[in-house]
Scaffold this motif. Sequence first.
Motif, short mmCIF file in Angstrom:
data_model
loop_
_atom_site.label_atom_id
_atom_site.label_comp_id
_atom_site.label_asym_id
_atom_site.label_seq_id
_atom_site.Cartn_x
_atom_site.Cartn_y
_atom_site.Cartn_z
N LEU A 80 32.35 32.16 50.76
CA LEU A 80 30.93 31.64 51.06
C LEU A 80 30.83 31.05 52.47
O LEU A 80 29.69 31.10 53.21
CB LEU A 80 30.95 30.41 50.48
N ALA A 81 31.82 30.59 53.31
CA ALA A 81 31.73 30.10 54.69
C ALA A 81 31.42 31.43 55.56
O ALA A 81 30.61 31.55 56.43
CB ALA A 81 33.01 29.62 55.18
N ILE A 82 32.10 32.67 55.27
CA ILE A 82 31.93 33.94 56.03
C ILE A 82 30.54 34.27 55.69
O ILE A 82 29.64 34.86 56.65
CB ILE A 82 32.78 35.02 55.53
N ALA A 83 29.98 34.09 54.44
CA ALA A 83 28.40 34.70 54.13
C ALA A 83 27.49 33.99 55.03
O ALA A 83 26.79 34.45 55.36
CB ALA A 83 28.39 34.36 52.75
N VAL A 84 27.83 32.70 55.00
CA VAL A 84 26.85 31.81 56.03
C VAL A 84 27.15 32.17 57.48
O VAL A 84 26.15 32.46 58.17
CB VAL A 84 27.22 30.20 55.78
N ALA A 85 28.20 32.25 57.90
CA ALA A 85 28.38 32.54 59.29
C ALA A 85 27.87 33.78 59.60
O ALA A 85 27.13 34.14 60.78
CB ALA A 85 30.11 32.72 59.84
N LEU A 86 27.98 34.83 58.69
CA LEU A 86 27.38 36.19 59.04
C LEU A 86 25.90 36.14 59.25
O LEU A 86 25.20 37.06 59.83
CB LEU A 86 27.78 37.42 57.98
N GLN A 87 25.25 35.17 58.43
CA GLN A 87 23.69 35.40 58.59
C GLN A 87 22.89 34.36 59.65
O GLN A 87 22.10 34.39 60.09
CB GLN A 87 23.18 34.64 57.07
N MET A 111 33.62 40.99 46.24
CA MET A 111 33.79 39.52 45.66
C MET A 111 33.63 39.60 44.04
O MET A 111 33.07 40.37 43.49
CB MET A 111 33.00 38.45 46.08
N PRO A 112 34.48 38.75 43.55
CA PRO A 112 34.24 38.78 41.71
C PRO A 112 32.86 38.19 41.49
O PRO A 112 32.24 37.63 42.27
CB PRO A 112 35.47 37.73 41.78
N ALA A 113 32.42 38.37 40.38
CA ALA A 113 31.11 37.96 39.88
C ALA A 113 30.62 36.69 40.22
O ALA A 113 29.62 36.61 40.84
CB ALA A 113 30.89 38.41 38.38
N ARG A 114 31.59 35.70 40.07
CA ARG A 114 31.12 34.25 40.23
C ARG A 114 30.96 34.05 41.79
O ARG A 114 29.94 33.22 42.02
CB ARG A 114 32.41 33.51 39.63
N VAL A 115 31.82 34.53 42.54
CA VAL A 115 31.63 34.26 43.99
C VAL A 115 30.34 35.22 44.48
O VAL A 115 29.71 34.57 45.32
CB VAL A 115 32.83 34.69 44.59
N ARG A 116 30.23 36.37 44.01
CA ARG A 116 28.93 37.30 44.37
C ARG A 116 27.68 36.37 44.05
O ARG A 116 26.85 36.46 44.74
CB ARG A 116 29.00 38.43 43.74
N ALA A 117 27.50 35.83 42.76
CA ALA A 117 26.37 35.12 42.36
C ALA A 117 26.10 33.81 43.66
O ALA A 117 25.13 33.54 44.03
CB ALA A 117 26.47 34.43 41.19
N SER A 118 27.00 33.19 43.92
CA SER A 118 27.01 32.15 44.88
C SER A 118 26.53 32.78 46.08
O SER A 118 25.81 31.89 46.85
CB SER A 118 28.44 31.31 44.91
N MET A 119 27.34 33.87 46.68
CA MET A 119 26.81 34.44 47.81
C MET A 119 25.26 34.97 48.06
O MET A 119 24.60 34.69 48.87
CB MET A 119 27.80 35.51 48.33
N GLU A 120 24.99 35.70 46.97
CA GLU A 120 23.61 35.96 46.74
C GLU A 120 22.65 34.59 46.81
O GLU A 120 21.39 34.94 47.32
CB GLU A 120 23.12 36.87 45.64
#
Length: 334
Positions: A80-87, A111-120
Motif C-alpha cells: 500500500l505504501a508503494i501504491a501511494v508513492a507511485l501516485q 498482489m493477493p485479492a485482499r491487497v489488490r482491493a485496498s490498492m484499488e
Amino acid sequence: MADTSRRTLRLLSLLAARHQWSLSELAARLGVSERTARRDIETLRELDYPVTTVRGRDGGYRLGAGHTLPPLLLDDDQALAIAVALQTAPGTVFGLADDAARALDTLTQMMPARVRASMEALRLTRLRNHWEFPAPPIDPGAVAAVGGAVRHRHVLAIETLRPDGTRPSPGDDDFAPARRIEPHHLVVWAARWYLVAYDLTDDTWRVHRVDRLRPRATTQPFTARELPGDDVARFVMTDHDRGDTLAVWEYTGSARLDLPARVVARWAPGGSVVEHLDAGHCRLTLGAWSWAGIAGILATFDTDLTEVQPPELVDACRRLADRWATVTHDSGSA
C-alpha cells in the motif's frame, strides 16, 4: 547483451501491465524496430513465458494465463505504501508519470485479492490546492547523473542554468564558468531536488537546485567530508542561497523581515526567495493567489515588516489589520 536483457525485462513488464499490445506499440515503448520487438517476444517464449499472438485487424500480443513474474516479496503495508508513492511522487521528474502508472498496474496484478482491493481503493485523483507551491519537474537524466555521482563518490562538473533551463553564454551578466564539486547528498524537500556538495573552486559547502544544473559525471573519486552541523536536512532548510527562484503566481510581493535569513528560509513556502541583508534581517519575496494571501503568509512569521512592496500588498496588509482589530475589539467587548 545487457541492453537486450534489460529490454526483455521491460517487455515482460509491459505485457504484464496491460491486457493486449500491438506490435507497433511495443516497438515504440521499447524504442526499437518492430523486427527487434518480435525477436524479443520470441526470447520470452524461449524462457517459457506464454506470450500469445492475437490474430485479426485488432490483433497483437498478450501474456497468457499461468505466467509467473520474478517474485516480489512485500507485506500488505509495504504494498500500500508503494501504491501511494507511485501516485504521488512522479510529478517532480519529467516522464515518470506513465512509467509509475505502469508499475502500479503491474504491482496491483501481482498482489493477493485482499491487497489488490485496498490498492484499488487508493487510486488517487490529484488536485492542486491554493497552499501548494509546485516546482517544475526535472530531467531524469540529471537526477541519475547526480545520484550516481553521490553513490559512487565521484567528482561532478556542473554548469548553472537559468530558471528557464537555458545556459548563459560567456559575456552574459549571469554567466558562470563550470565548477567542480564533490556531491555528498541528494535531498528532496518541498517538491524540489537539492544537491549538497563541497565546491572545490572556493572550498565551500553549497546547496544546489538540481533542476538548475547541467551535470557531467567524472571518474575522479573523492573522500567523504564531514558536513557542518552533521544534519543534512537542517543544512538544506536553513540555507537561503540554495538556488531557489520565484514561482509563477498571479500576485507577487516582498517585505523586509526582522529575522535572520536562515530562519525565514526554513519556514518560507516553496517557490519563494529569501535574500540575506544582515545578521538579523532578510527580504522575502513570494507569490500567492491574492494580495491578502501574501499578507497572510507574511503574518505567520510574527515579526516586524518594513519595505513592503508593491502598494497593493500594503493595502492588503492594512485591510487585514482592520479585520484583526475588529476581532480583537469584539473579543474584548465580550
